[in-house]
Scaffold this motif. Structure first.
Motif, PDB file in Angstrom:
ATOM      1  N   ILE A 214      54.659  67.450  14.136  1.00 30.95           N
ATOM      2  CA  ILE A 214      54.517  66.095  13.585  1.00 30.95           C
ATOM      3  C   ILE A 214      53.054  65.799  13.284  1.00 30.95           C
ATOM      4  CG2 ILE A 214      54.795  63.646  14.115  1.00 30.95           C
ATOM      5  CD1 ILE A 214      57.254  64.421  15.781  1.00 30.95           C
ATOM      6  N   VAL A 215      52.177  66.182  14.219  1.00 30.52           N
ATOM      7  CA  VAL A 215      50.740  65.925  14.028  1.00 30.52           C
ATOM      8  C   VAL A 215      50.222  66.736  12.850  1.00 30.52           C
ATOM      9  CG1 VAL A 215      48.473  66.188  15.075  1.00 30.52           C
ATOM     10  CG2 VAL A 215      50.371  65.300  16.438  1.00 30.52           C
ATOM     11  N   ARG A 216      50.641  67.998  12.782  1.00 33.37           N
ATOM     12  CA  ARG A 216      50.167  68.837  11.663  1.00 33.37           C
ATOM     13  C   ARG A 216      50.647  68.303  10.313  1.00 33.37           C
ATOM     14  NH1 ARG A 216      50.660  73.161  15.456  1.00 33.37           N
ATOM     15  NH2 ARG A 216      52.873  73.406  15.023  1.00 33.37           N
ATOM     16  N   GLN A 217      51.855  67.770  10.269  1.00 28.36           N
ATOM     17  CA  GLN A 217      52.344  67.192   9.022  1.00 28.36           C
ATOM     18  C   GLN A 217      51.505  65.966   8.634  1.00 28.36           C
ATOM     19  OE1 GLN A 217      54.790  68.368   6.930  1.00 28.36           O
ATOM     20  NE2 GLN A 217      53.952  66.766   5.609  1.00 28.36           N
ATOM     21  N   PHE A 218      51.145  65.166   9.653  1.00 33.71           N
ATOM     22  CA  PHE A 218      50.292  64.005   9.399  1.00 33.71           C
ATOM     23  C   PHE A 218      48.939  64.449   8.841  1.00 33.71           C
ATOM     24  CE2 PHE A 218      46.737  61.508  11.091  1.00 33.71           C
ATOM     25  CZ  PHE A 218      46.988  60.273  10.508  1.00 33.71           C
ATOM     26  N   LEU A 219      48.378  65.507   9.447  1.00 35.54           N
ATOM     27  CA  LEU A 219      47.073  65.980   8.987  1.00 35.54           C
ATOM     28  C   LEU A 219      47.171  66.566   7.576  1.00 35.54           C
ATOM     29  CD1 LEU A 219      45.870  67.634  12.308  1.00 35.54           C
ATOM     30  CD2 LEU A 219      45.062  65.506  11.295  1.00 35.54           C
ATOM     31  N   ALA A 220      48.309  67.236   7.298  1.00 35.46           N
ATOM     32  CA  ALA A 220      48.476  67.786   5.942  1.00 35.46           C
ATOM     33  C   ALA A 220      48.541  66.672   4.912  1.00 35.46           C
ATOM     34  CB  ALA A 220      49.743  68.645   5.891  1.00 35.46           C
ATOM     35  N   ASP A 221      49.179  65.547   5.304  1.00 35.80           N
ATOM     36  CA  ASP A 221      49.295  64.423   4.369  1.00 35.80           C
ATOM     37  C   ASP A 221      47.947  63.777   4.068  1.00 35.80           C
ATOM     38  OD1 ASP A 221      51.980  64.894   4.312  1.00 35.80           O
ATOM     39  OD2 ASP A 221      52.492  63.330   5.763  1.00 35.80           O
ATOM     40  N   THR A 222      46.960  63.957   4.952  1.00 40.71           N
ATOM     41  CA  THR A 222      45.639  63.355   4.704  1.00 40.71           C
ATOM     42  C   THR A 222      44.857  64.099   3.635  1.00 40.71           C
ATOM     43  OG1 THR A 222      44.565  64.700   6.412  1.00 40.71           O
ATOM     44  CG2 THR A 222      45.537  62.587   7.106  1.00 40.71           C
ATOM     45  N   GLY A 223      45.259  65.354   3.336  1.00 41.04           N
ATOM     46  CA  GLY A 223      44.543  66.142   2.337  1.00 41.04           C
ATOM     47  C   GLY A 223      43.342  66.865   2.897  1.00 41.04           C
ATOM     48  N   LEU A 224      43.049  66.676   4.173  1.00 38.56           N
ATOM     49  CA  LEU A 224      41.927  67.360   4.820  1.00 38.56           C
ATOM     50  C   LEU A 224      42.453  68.637   5.469  1.00 38.56           C
ATOM     51  CD1 LEU A 224      40.312  64.215   6.431  1.00 38.56           C
ATOM     52  CD2 LEU A 224      39.546  65.419   4.386  1.00 38.56           C
ATOM     53  N   THR A 225      41.898  69.744   5.095  1.00 42.72           N
ATOM     54  CA  THR A 225      42.475  71.028   5.508  1.00 42.72           C
ATOM     55  C   THR A 225      41.966  71.512   6.854  1.00 42.72           C
ATOM     56  OG1 THR A 225      40.733  72.173   4.289  1.00 42.72           O
ATOM     57  CG2 THR A 225      42.806  71.717   3.124  1.00 42.72           C
ATOM     58  N   SER A 226      40.898  70.907   7.357  1.00 42.52           N
ATOM     59  CA  SER A 226      40.361  71.387   8.631  1.00 42.52           C
ATOM     60  C   SER A 226      39.636  70.246   9.341  1.00 42.52           C
ATOM     61  CB  SER A 226      39.388  72.554   8.412  1.00 42.52           C
ATOM     62  OG  SER A 226      38.233  72.088   7.727  1.00 42.52           O
ATOM     63  N   ARG A 227      39.398  70.449  10.624  1.00 41.46           N
ATOM     64  CA  ARG A 227      38.636  69.467  11.402  1.00 41.46           C
ATOM     65  C   ARG A 227      37.203  69.385  10.887  1.00 41.46           C
ATOM     66  NH1 ARG A 227      38.805  67.284  16.571  1.00 41.46           N
ATOM     67  NH2 ARG A 227      36.757  66.614  17.291  1.00 41.46           N
ATOM     68  N   ALA A 447      46.297  67.608  18.237  1.00 39.92           N
ATOM     69  CA  ALA A 447      46.906  68.878  17.842  1.00 39.92           C
ATOM     70  C   ALA A 447      46.377  70.027  18.696  1.00 39.92           C
ATOM     71  CB  ALA A 447      46.641  69.147  16.362  1.00 39.92           C
ATOM     72  N   GLU A 448      45.054  69.992  18.953  1.00 37.69           N
ATOM     73  CA  GLU A 448      44.475  71.055  19.783  1.00 37.69           C
ATOM     74  C   GLU A 448      44.979  70.963  21.216  1.00 37.69           C
ATOM     75  OE1 GLU A 448      40.352  70.405  19.226  1.00 37.69           O
ATOM     76  OE2 GLU A 448      40.304  71.216  17.179  1.00 37.69           O
ATOM     77  N   GLU A 449      45.127  69.688  21.718  1.00 36.18           N
ATOM     78  CA  GLU A 449      45.643  69.517  23.086  1.00 36.18           C
ATOM     79  C   GLU A 449      47.074  70.034  23.190  1.00 36.18           C
ATOM     80  OE1 GLU A 449      45.290  65.394  23.847  1.00 36.18           O
ATOM     81  OE2 GLU A 449      43.101  65.422  24.087  1.00 36.18           O
ATOM     82  N   LEU A 450      47.896  69.689  22.190  1.00 30.63           N
ATOM     83  CA  LEU A 450      49.291  70.130  22.223  1.00 30.63           C
ATOM     84  C   LEU A 450      49.387  71.644  22.150  1.00 30.63           C
ATOM     85  CD1 LEU A 450      50.870  67.430  19.886  1.00 30.63           C
ATOM     86  CD2 LEU A 450      51.294  67.713  22.326  1.00 30.63           C
ATOM     87  N   GLN A 451      48.547  72.231  21.311  1.00 29.12           N
ATOM     88  CA  GLN A 451      48.570  73.687  21.199  1.00 29.12           C
ATOM     89  C   GLN A 451      48.148  74.333  22.515  1.00 29.12           C
ATOM     90  OE1 GLN A 451      46.262  75.177  17.946  1.00 29.12           O
ATOM     91  NE2 GLN A 451      46.683  77.329  18.409  1.00 29.12           N
ATOM     92  N   ALA A 452      47.084  73.747  23.122  1.00 27.83           N
ATOM     93  CA  ALA A 452      46.617  74.295  24.403  1.00 27.83           C
ATOM     94  C   ALA A 452      47.684  74.114  25.481  1.00 27.83           C
ATOM     95  CB  ALA A 452      45.318  73.598  24.816  1.00 27.83           C
ATOM     96  N   GLU A 453      48.355  72.926  25.454  1.00 29.05           N
ATOM     97  CA  GLU A 453      49.402  72.661  26.439  1.00 29.05           C
ATOM     98  C   GLU A 453      50.552  73.652  26.279  1.00 29.05           C
ATOM     99  OE1 GLU A 453      50.928  68.726  26.187  1.00 29.05           O
ATOM    100  OE2 GLU A 453      52.651  69.131  27.477  1.00 29.05           O
TER     101      GLU A 453
END
Length: 647
Positions: A214-227, A447-453
């Motif tokens: 869900i978070v990655r989809q939100f980030l994709a919708d922003t148009g920003l490809t990276s942190r 997203a990083e926290e979820l991935q680490a978790e």
């Protein structure tokens, strides 16, 4: 050693008195035709132990209390449970050794469950969960209770020719297998906990992965490809905000300088002119109000003068009239004597000649007052004109000063207004963009926290699975030895019974269920006789091996309802079955208890056991008159009670 469990007696408090049964023998057989109440009695025993039993109408209508005396582990207890709805959730407990009444226990409740008391007495840990296996489950599993253990002690009539410990109920498989392992010591509480945690960790990992998607989809919708791209954009926006605020401050400074000394003087003069104008307008309004008041007063005085004039005119007209009768009382006046110079009507001094003095005086006063009012009106009118001229002068001055001030400031402020608005909008826009970008960065953090978790729990689950596998491997030898014994005992028993068509019989180390000729028992034949004989052989084999090994918690107790129900034509199997019952309890006197209910017993068997015989004239609930076989509704085909409701 096997868990010691024995039913010593059952007392039923009925509406017509007490019914009591004592089970002193190691093998007790309850015989009687269908409908005499054997299953009803067995279900009442289950009910007295805290289970969710199938209660016959005669039980619900005629029995108040069930008392079951048991010997369990080192304890001898009497469990009492009422059948009234308000009493069904409580089991009263008494210690038969000390005679002490213990605290009540609940059925299916969280406070002192009767299940915990019985499990602890059998040396079994409470609070264990039976998790499903196979890697797909995400549930920690349902709690194992005494009722689950009782499925390995009581084979009801409804299951006798169908199933083994609810093995055909897929949802119940985790509990059945876990209870089997607990009773035979091929699992541990630590392994059960690990199995539950493996499942719940999978649930956590799945939830973390779902949230991360869900978070990655939100980030994709922003148009920003990276942190990194989001951080660079945020830095640019912050710089834009700083620049916009600097421009805004510069414009504010420039606008403040526009208000020079001369402009300030003009503004002061304008303020004075505006005050004078307001005062003149107020004075004009006050004079107009005064003139209006004098005008009204003038009208009143003029009205009084007119009234006096009318009075004088009326007097003169009356004076010339010679009255012959009194105008008031109408008496004749010409017949009385009237002195000279007197009024023939009122007999006062006749002053007809000339006006009355009072009327002349009042008229003169009113005339003077009228003159004074006219003078005041004239003066006020002149003042109104002067005030109007002053007001007009102030209006002209205000307009002149306003025009001059506008002329001085317009050329300096107006060009800066657009720049001021642009700078303000730019600062606000930068602030909004910063909020949005900071939200994006927080989502990158999430997203990083979820991935680490997910990664941490995946590693933890892998370690847990490895620990579980090692624990299972540590029990491999015991399990192998156990199943070798079970297979041998089961093969021997099945061969002894002479079950038709069965050449090999063993117990699956995976499902813990019988395999006949290498196939699951339920697939070999749908005939009830084979399943019944296989089931009895299975339970006898389990009890025999457990009693012989003395290193298990398997209870040394079996309560079987109608094992001959599907074996009427198989006298040999029935005979071998009962012979095995008697032989088994004779091998370990006082350590094992079988209670069997059947319609009738095989012909020619050695009846070296206690037999309780029942009939329609002497049913198990003997205080209640039996309605006759035509009115019997058996419990054998009743619906299986919900496991979730059982304690």
């Amino acid at each position: 050693m096997t868990a010691f469990f024995r039913i010593e007696s059952v007392h039923l408090e009925t509406t017509n008195g007490t019914v009591a049964y004592t089970f002193a023998s190691d093998l007790t057989v309850l015989s009687g035709r269908t409908g005499v109440g054997k299953t009803t009695l067995f279900e009442l025993i289950k009910y007295g132990l805290g289970g969710e039993a199938l209660l016959a109408p005669v039980a619900r209508e005629s029995i108040n209390d069930v008392h079951v005396s048991i010997h369990i582990g080192d304890l001898r207890l009497r469990l009492s449970r009422g059948l009234a709805s308000e009493l069904q959730r409580t089991v009263r407990v008494a210690d038969l050794v000390t005679g002490e009444r213990l605290r009540d226990h609940s059925v299916g409740g969280d406070e002192r469950p009767i299940s915990d008391l019985l499990m602890t007495a059998m040396g079994l840990e409470t609070g264990l969960l039976a998790a499903a296996r196979g890697g797909r489950s995400t549930s920690a599993g349902a709690q194992i209770t005494f009722n689950d253990v009782f499925h390995f002690m009581y084979i009801p009539q409804a299951e006798m020719n169908r199933d083994i410990a609810w093995s055909q109920q897929g949802y119940y498989e985790p509990k059945r297998k876990s209870v089997f392992e607990i009773l035979f010591g091929i699992t541990s509480s630590a392994m059960l906990h690990m199995r539950s945690e493996v499942n719940t960790l999978k649930s956590d990992i799945d939830n973390a992965a779902q949230s991360a998607n869900i978070v990655r989809q939100f980030l994709a919708d922003t148009g920003l490809t990276s942190r990194f791209e989001a951080e660079v954009t945020l830095a640019d926006v912050q710089k834009q905000e700083v620049q916009a605020k600097a421009s805004l401050n510069s414009l504010k400074l420039e606008l403040s300088e526009v208000v020079d000394r001369q402009s300030q003087i003009l503004r002061d003069l304008l303020n004075d002119a505006e005050d004078s104008l307001a005062e003149a307008r107020h004075r004009a309004a006050e004079l107009s109000r005064q003139r209006e008041e004098y005008t009204v007063e003038r009208l009143r005085v003029r009205s009084d003068l007119d009234r006096l004039a009318r009075m004088e005119s009326a007097g003169l007209r009356l004076a010339s009239i010679e009255f012959s009768v009194c105008p008031r009382c109408t008496q004749r006046l010409d017949q009385r004597a009237v002195p000279a110079d007197q009024c023939p009507v009122c007999l006062q001094e006749d002053i007809v000649v000339g006006l009355p003095a009072t009327a002349q005086y009042e008229s003169a006063q009113l005339q003077n007052q009228l003159g004074e009012i006219d003078e005041q009106v004239r003066i006020i009118s002149e003042q109104v004109l002067q005030t109007a001229r002053v007001a007009n002068d102030r209006v002209a001055l205000v307009e002149s000063l306003t025009a001059e001030i506008d002329s001085r400031t317009a050329s300096r402020i107006t060009p800066r207004l657009q720049a001021y608005a642009d700078a303000t909008a730019g600062a606000e826009r930068s602030a909004v963009e910063q909020d949005a970008l900071e939200q994006v960065l927080r989502q990158w953090d999430r997203a990083e926290e979820l991935q680490a978790e997910a990664e941490e729990k995946t590693k933890r689950r892998a370690r847990m699975q490895a620990d579980l596998q090692r624990a299972e491997s540590a029990l491999t030898r015991r399990k192998s030895e156990l199943f070798a014994e079970l297979d041998a005992e089961f093969q021997s028993t099945v061969t002894d019974f002479g079950i038709p068509g069965v050449e090999t019989a063993n117990i699956s180390p995976e499902t813990y269920l019988p395999l006949l000729n290498g196939q699951p028992f339920i697939e070999v034949s749908s005939a009830g006789g084979i399943i019944t004989a296989t089931q009895v052989a299975y339970w006898i084999s389990l009890v025999t091996v457990a009693t012989r090994r003395r290193d298990t918690r398997f209870p040394a107790f079996l309560l079987l309802d109608s094992p001959r129900l599907a074996l009427n034509a198989e006298q040999d199997i029935s005979s071998h079955m009962y012979r095995r019952f008697a032989t088994q309890v004779a091998m370990v006197p006082g350590r094992l208890q079988f209670i069997v209910g059947d319609n009738d017993l095989p012909i020619g068997i050695d009846r070296n056991f206690e037999e309780l015989t029942f009939s329609y004239d002497s049913p198990t609930i003997s205080t209640v008159v039996h309605p006759g076989p035509a009115q019997v509704k058996t419990l054998g085909d009743a619906t299986r009670p919900s496991d979730s409701k059982e304690s």
